[in-house]
Write a protein that holds these residues in place. Structure first.
Motif, short mmCIF file in Angstrom:
data_model
loop_
_atom_site.label_atom_id
_atom_site.label_comp_id
_atom_site.label_asym_id
_atom_site.label_seq_id
_atom_site.Cartn_x
_atom_site.Cartn_y
_atom_site.Cartn_z
N ARG A 140 0.88 -1.48 -0.21
CA ARG A 140 -0.03 -0.10 0.66
C ARG A 140 0.25 1.49 -0.21
NH1 ARG A 140 -2.09 0.49 5.39
NH2 ARG A 140 -0.08 1.92 5.89
N ASP A 141 1.55 1.41 0.69
CA ASP A 141 2.46 2.53 0.89
C ASP A 141 3.54 2.45 -0.08
OD1 ASP A 141 1.21 2.68 3.71
OD2 ASP A 141 3.21 1.79 4.38
N ALA A 142 4.08 2.42 -0.72
CA ALA A 142 5.11 1.28 -1.93
C ALA A 142 4.04 2.16 -2.92
CB ALA A 142 5.48 1.00 -2.25
N LEU A 173 4.07 5.92 -5.51
CA LEU A 173 4.04 5.95 -7.05
C LEU A 173 3.45 6.85 -7.08
CD1 LEU A 173 4.86 4.93 -9.60
CD2 LEU A 173 3.66 3.27 -9.08
N PHE A 174 1.67 6.82 -6.98
CA PHE A 174 1.15 7.82 -7.06
C PHE A 174 0.83 8.97 -6.72
CE2 PHE A 174 -2.31 4.50 -6.47
CZ PHE A 174 -2.03 4.17 -7.95
N ALA A 175 1.87 9.32 -5.75
CA ALA A 175 2.44 10.44 -4.56
C ALA A 175 3.55 11.06 -6.03
CB ALA A 175 2.87 10.84 -3.59
N LEU A 176 4.14 10.94 -6.50
CA LEU A 176 5.65 10.93 -8.14
C LEU A 176 5.22 11.83 -8.67
CD1 LEU A 176 8.36 8.16 -7.82
CD2 LEU A 176 8.13 10.10 -6.46
N GLY A 177 3.61 11.58 -9.44
CA GLY A 177 2.71 12.02 -9.95
C GLY A 177 2.44 13.36 -9.69
N ASP A 178 2.25 13.74 -8.43
CA ASP A 178 1.59 15.27 -7.94
C ASP A 178 2.53 15.56 -8.38
OD1 ASP A 178 0.36 16.85 -6.10
OD2 ASP A 178 -1.05 15.84 -5.44
N ARG A 179 1.89 17.27 -8.44
CA ARG A 179 3.02 18.76 -8.82
C ARG A 179 3.25 18.99 -7.18
NH1 ARG A 179 -0.64 22.22 -7.56
NH2 ARG A 179 -2.69 22.58 -8.26
N ARG A 205 -5.57 7.03 -0.50
CA ARG A 205 -6.65 6.57 -0.20
C ARG A 205 -6.12 6.46 -1.85
NH1 ARG A 205 -7.88 11.93 1.79
NH2 ARG A 205 -7.67 12.99 -0.49
N ARG A 206 -6.14 6.72 -3.34
CA ARG A 206 -5.91 5.40 -4.49
C ARG A 206 -5.46 4.39 -4.49
NH1 ARG A 206 -3.23 9.85 -8.73
NH2 ARG A 206 -3.82 8.03 -10.30
N SER A 207 -4.16 4.81 -3.16
CA SER A 207 -4.01 3.14 -3.79
C SER A 207 -5.10 2.12 -2.73
CB SER A 207 -2.22 3.24 -2.47
OG SER A 207 -1.45 1.88 -2.05
N LEU A 208 -5.82 2.18 -1.61
CA LEU A 208 -6.19 1.71 -1.74
C LEU A 208 -7.38 1.57 -2.15
CD1 LEU A 208 -6.54 2.97 2.34
CD2 LEU A 208 -5.97 1.02 1.85
N SER A 209 -7.72 2.31 -3.00
CA SER A 209 -8.87 1.94 -4.05
C SER A 209 -8.56 1.23 -4.94
CB SER A 209 -8.86 3.28 -4.81
OG SER A 209 -10.30 3.02 -5.97
N VAL A 210 -7.18 1.07 -5.23
CA VAL A 210 -6.61 0.25 -6.33
C VAL A 210 -6.44 -1.14 -6.03
CG1 VAL A 210 -4.53 -0.17 -7.75
CG2 VAL A 210 -5.55 1.70 -7.93
N GLN A 211 -6.71 -1.02 -4.25
CA GLN A 211 -6.28 -2.56 -3.85
C GLN A 211 -7.51 -2.70 -3.63
OE1 GLN A 211 -4.01 -2.34 -0.61
NE2 GLN A 211 -2.39 -1.62 -1.08
#
Length: 115
Positions: A6-8, A12-18, A79-85
């Motif tokens: 979940r954290d990894a 990954l999602f956070a890297l795309g955030d400006r 939140r995005r990570s949990l949604s994908v999981q």
């Protein structure tokens, strides 16, 4: 193990955030590079120690990268990570079926090209 995934994925999602600082991006890229590149501090052929350095360095770099994220960015990424999981049990079979169809189509195209 599930929390690590979940954290990894959140990182990954956070890297795309400006709003993600450059330092966090750099640490995450270093961790990815260290995990994927064949250059290691201790070669993987060294029994136990070769794999142990990967198990220590990569998660440490990822944890440091996550600590430098602003709280709102980290919360949104989690939140995005949990949604994908939650969708993951459906994504894996769908990806397998898609891959099988693609291999079948490529095989058919190769067969048609040769005959």
């Amino acid at each position: 193990m599930k929390a690590t995934w979940r954290d990894a994925l959140a990182l990954l999602f956070a890297l795309g955030d400006r709003r993600t600082p450059a330092g966090a991006k750099l640490l995450a890229l270093l961790a990815l590079g260290y995990a994927l590149l064949p250059l290691d501090l201790l070669p993987d052929l060294t029994p136990v120690l070769g794999v142990a350095d990967d198990l220590l360095i990569v998660p440490t770099l990822l944890a440091l990268a996550a600590r430098t994220l602003p709280a709102p960015v980290l919360a949104q990424a989690q939140r995005r990570s949990l949604s994908v999981q939650r969708r993951l049990p459906w994504l894996v079979p769908a990806a397998a079926v898609t891959a099988a169809a693609l291999v079948t189509l490529l095989g058919w195209a190769a067969w048609r090209a040769l005959t």
